[in-house]
Design an enzyme around this catalytic site. Structure first.
Site, mmCIF file in Angstrom:
data_model
loop_
_atom_site.group_PDB
_atom_site.id
_atom_site.type_symbol
_atom_site.label_atom_id
_atom_site.label_comp_id
_atom_site.label_asym_id
_atom_site.label_seq_id
_atom_site.Cartn_x
_atom_site.Cartn_y
_atom_site.Cartn_z
ATOM 1 N N LYS A 118 15.233 -7.990 -2.112
ATOM 2 C CA LYS A 118 16.979 -8.134 -2.351
ATOM 3 C C LYS A 118 16.997 -8.551 -3.758
ATOM 4 O O LYS A 118 16.641 -9.494 -4.359
ATOM 5 C CB LYS A 118 17.195 -9.151 -1.272
ATOM 6 C CG LYS A 118 18.786 -9.379 -1.583
ATOM 7 C CD LYS A 118 19.306 -10.390 -0.442
ATOM 8 C CE LYS A 118 20.780 -10.345 -0.344
ATOM 9 N NZ LYS A 118 21.408 -10.964 -1.615
ATOM 10 N N TYR A 225 19.543 1.676 -2.834
ATOM 11 C CA TYR A 225 19.011 1.637 -1.660
ATOM 12 C C TYR A 225 19.823 1.901 -0.282
ATOM 13 O O TYR A 225 19.308 1.866 0.979
ATOM 14 C CB TYR A 225 18.526 0.064 -1.281
ATOM 15 C CG TYR A 225 20.057 -0.656 -1.656
ATOM 16 C CD1 TYR A 225 20.943 -1.059 -1.123
ATOM 17 C CD2 TYR A 225 19.837 -1.520 -2.889
ATOM 18 C CE1 TYR A 225 21.965 -1.856 -1.203
ATOM 19 C CE2 TYR A 225 20.894 -2.407 -3.511
ATOM 20 C CZ TYR A 225 21.910 -2.493 -2.499
ATOM 21 O OH TYR A 225 23.056 -3.255 -2.859
ATOM 22 N N LYS A 313 16.246 -15.251 2.918
ATOM 23 C CA LYS A 313 16.457 -15.641 1.626
ATOM 24 C C LYS A 313 15.451 -16.906 1.276
ATOM 25 O O LYS A 313 15.284 -17.367 2.119
ATOM 26 C CB LYS A 313 17.669 -16.703 1.492
ATOM 27 C CG LYS A 313 19.029 -15.457 1.590
ATOM 28 C CD LYS A 313 19.369 -15.203 0.297
ATOM 29 C CE LYS A 313 20.485 -14.584 0.043
ATOM 30 N NZ LYS A 313 21.883 -15.463 -0.149
ATOM 31 N N CYS A 407 21.225 -35.838 -40.197
ATOM 32 C CA CYS A 407 20.264 -34.742 -39.766
ATOM 33 C C CYS A 407 18.654 -35.486 -39.571
ATOM 34 O O CYS A 407 18.367 -36.167 -40.532
ATOM 35 C CB CYS A 407 20.309 -33.725 -40.864
ATOM 36 S SG CYS A 407 18.828 -32.597 -40.517
ATOM 37 N N CYS A 430 18.434 -28.170 -46.464
ATOM 38 C CA CYS A 430 17.772 -28.885 -45.215
ATOM 39 C C CYS A 430 16.442 -27.962 -44.992
ATOM 40 O O CYS A 430 16.639 -26.788 -44.668
ATOM 41 C CB CYS A 430 18.725 -29.078 -44.092
ATOM 42 S SG CYS A 430 17.626 -29.411 -42.602
HETATM 43 S S1 IVH Z 1 21.507 -3.283 2.089
HETATM 44 C C1 IVH Z 1 25.358 -3.614 4.745
HETATM 45 N N1 IVH Z 1 19.492 -3.462 0.279
HETATM 46 O O1 IVH Z 1 22.572 -7.986 -1.087
HETATM 47 C C2 IVH Z 1 25.014 -4.125 3.472
HETATM 48 N N2 IVH Z 1 21.180 -5.019 -0.259
HETATM 49 O O2 IVH Z 1 24.649 -9.640 1.034
HETATM 50 C C3 IVH Z 1 23.913 -3.185 2.844
HETATM 51 N N3 IVH Z 1 21.266 -6.123 -2.115
HETATM 52 O O3 IVH Z 1 26.015 -6.560 -1.259
HETATM 53 C C4 IVH Z 1 23.148 -3.759 1.788
HETATM 54 N N4 IVH Z 1 19.241 -5.524 -2.873
HETATM 55 O O4 IVH Z 1 24.488 -6.161 -3.367
HETATM 56 C C5 IVH Z 1 20.746 -4.051 0.676
HETATM 57 N N5 IVH Z 1 17.751 -3.593 -0.836
HETATM 58 C C6 IVH Z 1 18.723 -4.028 -0.595
HETATM 59 C C7 IVH Z 1 19.358 -5.074 -1.496
HETATM 60 C C8 IVH Z 1 20.882 -5.238 -1.075
HETATM 61 C C9 IVH Z 1 20.253 -6.367 -3.103
HETATM 62 C C10 IVH Z 1 22.539 -7.041 -2.030
HETATM 63 C C11 IVH Z 1 23.808 -6.074 -2.143
HETATM 64 C C12 IVH Z 1 24.566 -6.430 -0.935
HETATM 65 C C13 IVH Z 1 23.971 -7.897 -0.844
HETATM 66 C C14 IVH Z 1 24.170 -8.419 0.633
#
Ligand code: IVH
Length: 666
Positions: A118, A225, A313, A407, A430
């Site tokens: 992510k 992605y 997360k 200073c 300085c």
């Molecule tokens: S899929 C339906 N894949 O995470 C949502 N999101 O809270 C599809 N993000 O708005 C998102 N890496 O900005 C997906 N490999 C990944 C991701 C990713 C970062 C972010 C994206 C999205 C948020 C989701």
């Protein structure tokens, strides 16, 4: 309008094809094939042709990446398919609950998941019509986003043309690497502009710039992605979708894994909990997606989130430690910056010993005292920061920090001007300011004077041997041997290193001068464009902003610097000392950028560490095992078995002479 001969149209077409191809190799595959010089020549030829024959314009021309005129504001784009966000899972149990929900709705026991990183950036949507990039938007509220097409075009890893003539909307994340982020923040801090808190904010700031040249200079990147709108089914599962994106020329993150069940998902998530700190970009978790598109469709969406995906997360990385002291650093411009010295504590992959406190207001706002127990985290996984003070742990022995009125180094008045957050030393002579200026001048990215580190500089300044950077070039052996811990041999080596720097490429000098806003890359662009220092001295702002990537703020900073008598005198002294003031072959990219090296055997002129540092300073990487991704194996005396593997794989093998040739200045 000038008539457009067919031969010119063909040439422009060929140049675009070539440049787009090399952009793809460099920015998507990380494996460039041609030297920068050759790339720059093609780009310049194309820019010239398009200027001469405006009829040549096409929206997918790579010249569009350079960034056109600043816009008035952003329009909006209604997403054809809403851009949803993801639900979160914070632990193993919540991942298992998700798996249960998926299975019960599908009435199936076997569900495969693709787990992706992510990326902590900004979601964007890219629209292609018949294979040509036509517009792009931010996520906005999910229904409507901002039209940031011109800025997106400056991101080299976004293809302007797809492999096939598809009409499609793809989605991904724009981000800034940790390296670019740190570089940008350094430049901002030097220019006393508030640094960005994390790479995500820096990327957001860059994407929402009205001047696309600024976006272009921020070196953003993208990983794609998913797909929003599409006309036919090119794939039947997420894994195929990612491959499909790759084949169309998109950059797709290589770290994803097809899991057969939720246990494998959990294991994969665990792997990244620590490994994530090795990445050069920040991730804030992983995304778990049901692989089958048919299943995804059956599962559908809630109002806000898909039921077929969830974000895992990571828990926030925080640590508790103690502030041992608050020290002050006097910077090149006299700024007094406080730093908290911490009891060393392990956090997000490193041992943290310090945290920046920025200025007096910051310390007061958080009521930070010496001796306090504090909670620290790393902003964007990189920058240690004090989140808060554990006041309940106070014993009453803690000391409040007081910004001094003089200073701490030279004793001159330290003054905080009205409306400013920074307290500054007013001492024109300085030694701390001089010292910081010298450290910058001699640093690796600037004049790269080996052996001239902070300790030696400190002695030189204290002994009064150096009062400005040009004095370095008038030092003699008798001066140096007087310094602490400086033997005959070190003195000789240092003098040689100083002497060698006289013939450095021009960009190193421009960067070394320490002009506000002029980082290493800008210095390269300036050297390449102006060819000699006198042209830069005499340049007007509008002559500087013609350079792609350089906007009015940088230009103003340069002209202001070049108007100061003391700066002009300094440049004159450097000229008299025989410093190179002309550009030869200034590259806009690091020489070894994107190349991976293996070192084996004993080199005569370098220790392993020195060779590694040299390669890294030129943008290359050193790896420990030979693979098909290795570009060069450097073989010294008595090489190990790696050389055999390299031979088998047909990898370039260089001896020490070949290596020296490769790294020598052009
Ligand atoms: S899929 C339906 N894949 O995470 C949502 N999101 O809270 C599809 N993000 O708005 C998102 N890496 O900005 C997906 N490999 C990944 C991701 C990713 C970062 C972010 C994206 C999205 C948020 C989701």
């Amino acid at each position: 309008m000038t008539e457009l001969p067919e031969s010119i149209r063909e040439r422009a077409k060929e140049l675009r094809r070539e440049i787009n191809h090399h952009d793809y190799l460099y920015h998507v595959l990380d494996s460039p094939e041609i030297p920068d010089k050759k790339y720059d020549l093609m780009m310049n030829e194309l820019i010239k042709l398009e200027k001469e024959y405006p009829g040549l314009f096409t929206p997918d021309s790579p010249t569009q990446r350079i960034g056109g005129k600043p816009g008035e504001g952003f329009g909006t784009i209604n997403h054809r398919v809403p851009m949803l966000s993801l639900g979160n899972a914070f632990n193993e149990g919540e991942l298992r609950d998700f798996d249960q929900r998926v299975k019960s709705k599908l009435d199936s026991k076997n569900v495969q998941y693709v787990v992706e990183l992510k990326i902590d950036g900004l979601a964007v949507s890219l629209y292609y019509e018949n294979g040509i990039f036509v517009k792009g938007a931010t996520r906005g509220n999910g229904e409507t986003g901002e039209d940031i097409t011109t800025n997106l075009k400056t991101i080299p890893s976004i293809p302007l043309k797809l492999k096939d003539d598809l009409t499609i909307e793809t989605r991904g994340e724009v981000y800034m690497t940790k390296t670019s982020f740190l570089e940008l923040n350094n430049t901002r801090e030097e220019a006393e502009i508030t640094p960005f808190a994390n790479p995500r904010n820096a990327a957001a700031g860059a994407l929402r710039q009205l001047d696309p040249k600024i976006t272009a200079s921020r070196q953003l990147s993208v990983f794609m992605y998913s797909i929003g709108y599409y006309e036919s089914n090119y794939f039947s599962n997420q894994e195929q979708l990612l491959n499909f994106l790759k084949t169309q020329g998109f950059r797709v993150n290589p770290h994803y894994y097809l899991c057969q069940n939720i246990n494998e998902v959990i294991d994969y998530c665990k792997i990244w909990q620590d490994t994530r700190f090795d990445l050069n970009y920040t991730i804030d978790g992983l995304v778990v997606k049901v692989n089958s598109i048919d299943y995804q469709e059956i599962l559908g969406n809630t109002l806000k989130n898909p039921r077929w995906a969830i974000a895992f997360k990571f828990p926030p990385e925080e640590a508790v430690t103690k502030i041992i002291d608050i020290t002050l650093n006097v910077g090149r411009t006299g700024a007094l910056t406080p730093t908290a010295i911490l009891e060393p504590v392990s956090l997000a992959g490193t041992t943290v010993k310090k945290a920046a406190l920025h200025n007096d207001d910051y310390i007061k706002e958080k009521d930070i005292r010496i001796g306090d127990t504090v909670l620290v985290h790393k902003a964007g996984d990189i920058i240690p920061e004090i989140v808060g003070v554990k006041k309940e742990k106070r014993s009453g022995e803690e000391n409040k920090f007081k910004m001094p009125s003089v200073c701490p180094v030279c004793g001159a008045d330290a003054v905080r001007q009205e409306g400013e957050a920074i307290t500054r030393c007013t001492g024109a002579a300085c030694p701390a300011q001089l010292q910081e200026g010298l450290i910058h001048f001699a640093s690796r990215g600037a004049m790269d004077i080996e052996g001239l580190g902070p300790a030696v500089i400190n002695h030189l300044v204290n002994k009064g041997l150096v009062k400005n950077v040009s004095d370095l070039y008038y030092l003699c052996k008798e001066d140096l041997v007087k310094l602490e811990r400086m033997g005959n041999k070190s003195a000789k080596n240092l003098l040689e290193a100083i002497d060698k720097s006289r013939s450095n490429p021009l960009y190193r000098l421009i960067y070394g001068l320490g002009i506000f806003h002029v980082g290493e890359r800008t210095a390269r662009l300036l050297a390449q464009h102006f060819k000699c220092i006198d042209n830069l001295i005499n340049a007007e702002e509008n002559e500087i902003t013609v350079i792609p990537e350089i906007g009015p703020t940088i230009a103003k900073s340069i002209t202001t610097f070049m108007k100061q008598d003391q700066n002009l005198t300094l440049i004159e002294k450097l000229k008299s000392a025989g410093i190179n003031m002309h550009a030869q072959n200034e590259n806009t990219r690091e020489k070894l950028q994107g190349l991976t090296f293996i070192l084996t055997g004993t080199l005569e002129n370098f220790t392993r560490t020195e060779a590694r540092e040299k390669i890294e300073s030129l943008g290359g990487k050193v790896s420990s095992s030979v693979s098909k991704n290795t570009d060069y194996l450097i073989a010294g005396d008595n090489p190990g078995t790696k050389i055999n593997k390299a031979k088998q794989l047909g990898i370039n093998i260089l001896n020490e002479d070949g290596f020296q040739y490769l790294i020598a200045d052009d």
